[in-house]
Design a protein around this motif. Structure first.
Motif, mmCIF file in Angstrom:
data_model
loop_
_atom_site.group_PDB
_atom_site.id
_atom_site.type_symbol
_atom_site.label_atom_id
_atom_site.label_comp_id
_atom_site.label_asym_id
_atom_site.label_seq_id
_atom_site.Cartn_x
_atom_site.Cartn_y
_atom_site.Cartn_z
ATOM 1 N N PHE A 21 1.279 -1.116 0.020
ATOM 2 C CA PHE A 21 -0.563 0.169 0.260
ATOM 3 C C PHE A 21 0.675 0.845 0.308
ATOM 4 O O PHE A 21 0.311 2.192 -0.811
ATOM 5 C CB PHE A 21 -0.908 -0.714 0.985
ATOM 6 C CG PHE A 21 -2.260 -1.105 0.938
ATOM 7 C CD1 PHE A 21 -3.300 -0.390 0.250
ATOM 8 C CD2 PHE A 21 -2.413 -2.122 1.602
ATOM 9 C CE1 PHE A 21 -4.372 -1.222 -0.469
ATOM 10 C CE2 PHE A 21 -3.348 -2.808 1.537
ATOM 11 C CZ PHE A 21 -4.690 -2.422 0.544
ATOM 12 N N VAL A 22 1.771 1.265 0.773
ATOM 13 C CA VAL A 22 2.834 2.517 0.695
ATOM 14 C C VAL A 22 3.580 2.129 -0.738
ATOM 15 O O VAL A 22 3.612 4.049 -1.442
ATOM 16 C CB VAL A 22 3.741 2.495 2.011
ATOM 17 C CG1 VAL A 22 5.027 3.090 1.436
ATOM 18 C CG2 VAL A 22 3.442 2.698 2.993
ATOM 19 N N ALA A 23 3.853 1.156 -1.133
ATOM 20 C CA ALA A 23 4.896 1.912 -2.601
ATOM 21 C C ALA A 23 3.293 2.144 -3.811
ATOM 22 O O ALA A 23 3.518 3.392 -4.729
ATOM 23 C CB ALA A 23 4.722 0.214 -3.131
ATOM 24 N N ILE A 24 2.548 1.850 -3.471
ATOM 25 C CA ILE A 24 1.061 2.530 -4.632
ATOM 26 C C ILE A 24 0.514 3.997 -4.066
ATOM 27 O O ILE A 24 0.447 4.386 -4.935
ATOM 28 C CB ILE A 24 -0.482 1.531 -4.099
ATOM 29 C CG1 ILE A 24 0.238 0.267 -4.530
ATOM 30 C CG2 ILE A 24 -1.058 2.207 -5.008
ATOM 31 C CD1 ILE A 24 -1.565 -0.612 -4.031
ATOM 32 N N ALA A 25 0.715 3.851 -2.812
ATOM 33 C CA ALA A 25 0.751 5.608 -2.429
ATOM 34 C C ALA A 25 1.670 6.619 -2.487
ATOM 35 O O ALA A 25 1.583 7.828 -3.592
ATOM 36 C CB ALA A 25 0.372 5.817 -0.836
ATOM 37 N N PHE A 26 2.434 5.686 -2.931
ATOM 38 C CA PHE A 26 4.025 7.019 -3.518
ATOM 39 C C PHE A 26 4.375 6.810 -4.662
ATOM 40 O O PHE A 26 4.622 8.207 -5.569
ATOM 41 C CB PHE A 26 5.522 5.958 -3.555
ATOM 42 C CG PHE A 26 6.340 6.621 -3.424
ATOM 43 C CD1 PHE A 26 6.851 7.924 -2.623
ATOM 44 C CD2 PHE A 26 7.350 6.184 -4.697
ATOM 45 C CE1 PHE A 26 8.243 8.008 -2.999
ATOM 46 C CE2 PHE A 26 8.747 6.811 -5.136
ATOM 47 C CZ PHE A 26 8.691 8.186 -4.330
ATOM 48 N N ALA A 27 3.418 5.384 -5.946
ATOM 49 C CA ALA A 27 3.347 5.752 -6.795
ATOM 50 C C ALA A 27 2.277 7.311 -6.993
ATOM 51 O O ALA A 27 2.835 8.010 -7.869
ATOM 52 C CB ALA A 27 2.955 4.441 -6.909
#
Length: 221
Positions: free
Chosen positions: A75-81
């Motif tokens: 989820f953090v990676a998606i949010a960062f994207a």
């Protein structure tokens, strides 16, 4: 010297973009170091077998906790994207605003451009005035009066017409005011008489000289 408009685009979008670039560079560096020292770790089947073996020995709560950490990381990676895309859009918008700001002419540049246009119009006036056609003579006088109107507009004088603006002029600030009045009155006579107005080239030259004296005073020709 004239200045650019006081409102300048902020650099927050640019700063955000630099933060994102630095973060991505750090991630790339970590990945490069990891793959250099452990080149087969992520491709070796025994690695996954060992992971499965050790996970079977670990307490169930720990496995559950690690699974939640992994999901959280996704989820953090998606949010960062998503944030990266937002930052990029904002950066592009502010970049475009900056380019517009840099291309905005100063008041001095605008004034020089306007004077250049008036000078070109004056060359057309001289061409009409030297013609053998009476219609061109009339056109030369009317075009000269249009230039006079543009000049007065640039002086921010009160009034809607050239006559009203000339009345608002102070003699001390306009040495050729009488010449402007005389030339403008002849233009008005032409406007009222239309094609019935009679004039010769010598008189046209005299009227054009009146306008010319005004324009030379204000250095637009």
């Amino acid at each position: 010297m004239a200045e650019k408009p006081s409102k300048k685009p902020s650099s927050s979008g640019n700063d955000s973009w630099k933060v994102m670039i630095n973060f991505l560079l750090i991630l790339a560096l970590i990945y490069a170091v990891f793959t250099y020292f452990f080149p087969t770790l992520l491709t070796d089947q025994s690695t996954f077998d060992k992971l499965n073996y050790y996970s079977s020995l670990a307490p169930s709560f720990l496995v559950s906790f690690l699974a939640k950490i992994m999901i959280f990381g996704i989820f953090v990676a998606i949010a960062f994207a998503i944030l990266s895309v937002i930052w990029w859009i904002k950066y592009q918008a502010e970049l475009e605003e900056t380019l517009k700001y840099l291309k905005t002419p100063t008041s001095e540049e605008t004034s020089e451009t306007k004077e250049g246009i008036l000078a070109l119009k004056w060359q057309e006036v001289l061409k009409y005035a030297s013609s053998e056609s009476e219609n061109d003579w009339i056109r030369a006088i009317i075009s000269s009066d249009v230039i006079l109107g543009d000049l007065l507009d640039g002086m921010s004088l009160p009034g809607d017409t050239i006559g009203e603006k000339l009345k608002a002029v102070e003699k001390g600030n306009f040495q050729t005011l009488d010449n402007a009045w005389e030339a403008h009155k002849i233009r008005n006579a032409i406007a009222h008489s239309g094609m019935d107005f009679q004039i010769n080239q010598r008189e046209v030259r005299r009227i054009i000289d009146l306008y010319e004296s005004v324009f030379k005073e204000f250095k637009i020709i």
